[in-house]
Design an enzyme around this catalytic site. Sequence first.
Site, PDB file in Angstrom:
ATOM      1  CG  ASP A  54       0.136  -0.255   2.457  1.00 27.61           C
ATOM      2  OD1 ASP A  54       0.979  -0.151   2.296  1.00 27.61           O
ATOM      3  OD2 ASP A  54      -0.441  -0.554   3.722  1.00 27.61           O
ATOM      4  CB  CYS A  66       5.521  -2.471   1.562  1.00 24.47           C
ATOM      5  SG  CYS A  66       6.516  -1.856   0.521  1.00 24.47           S
ATOM      6  CG  HIS A  94       5.926  -5.383  -1.334  1.00 25.78           C
ATOM      7  ND1 HIS A  94       5.106  -5.083  -1.505  1.00 25.78           N
ATOM      8  CD2 HIS A  94       5.869  -7.057  -0.567  1.00 25.78           C
ATOM      9  CE1 HIS A  94       4.449  -5.321  -0.128  1.00 25.78           C
ATOM     10  NE2 HIS A  94       4.604  -6.763  -0.138  1.00 25.78           N
TER      11      HIS A  94
END
Length: 289
Positions: free
Chosen positions: A148, A151, A272
């Site tokens: 989101d 991370c 990520h």
Amino acid sequence: MEERSGSSNELELLENKHRKEKKELQAHIQSLKKVAKNDKTKKKELTAEIARLETELDNRHKKEIELTFKESPPDTEVGNLNENEPNKVKVSKAQKRREKREQQEREREQQIKLQEKENIHGPRNTENQAISNILKEMKLKVYPIPSDGDCLYQAISHQILAKKQQSIPVDKLRQNTSKYIKEHKEDFMPFMSHPETCDMLTDTEFEEYCEKIISTKVWGGQIEIRALSNYLKCPITVIQATGPASIQQGEEFEGPSLIITYHRHMYSLGEHYNSTQDLEDNVIEYDDT
């Protein structure tokens, strides 16, 4: 002749809808290209993603046109029914729409199954397996973090709780990261550049960069990891699948290292970070508010 006119109008409306969707897709593709502009790996993924999106849209448009002709054939005349013929069961438009949605859902599920088979040896699964193997040697496993924009900070927050039994929410981590970068501008400026021009940031752009760390969910990277390590005064280890197995920050600090993982292919067109935990541990709950 009214039936023909209705069919013609439906087809015209459908064609207008298709033109609009094609324009929207092209706008979406342009925005994706901007994201992947300076990353060769992303460009390769983007080419495949664009081909998939265009193919899906084209196939859907063809099916919608075919369905329109089936529902309202252009040569159907009113009053051609023979009164002596037995009444045929008419399928309502609502039923046709339900059947169409069910068919689309079946096709979507089939595509997902095919994609899962293709992904078995794809970059995402290959990367995840490589990271898992590295962590197993360290007696660790991945602790998943939501994608989101927070991370990196959520992964660090989780690690601080796990390693130091301290709770530091994401907002505070962002504020202190921004503050540390501002206060050590001369240390960070040489490593910061504009994403499109690759030129060194101006003073105004530097201030905007620091402000976005606090006011938005902008993704954190190597600059922020360095700032986090320095302001927290603890080492941070980043595990990755390609290049060096791990990247160290803050080795001059004492104490247990905060160990997180870096994924290039976890989500489409975006990097990520996840956290880690001991292999035998259950999920550690923490407050990131």
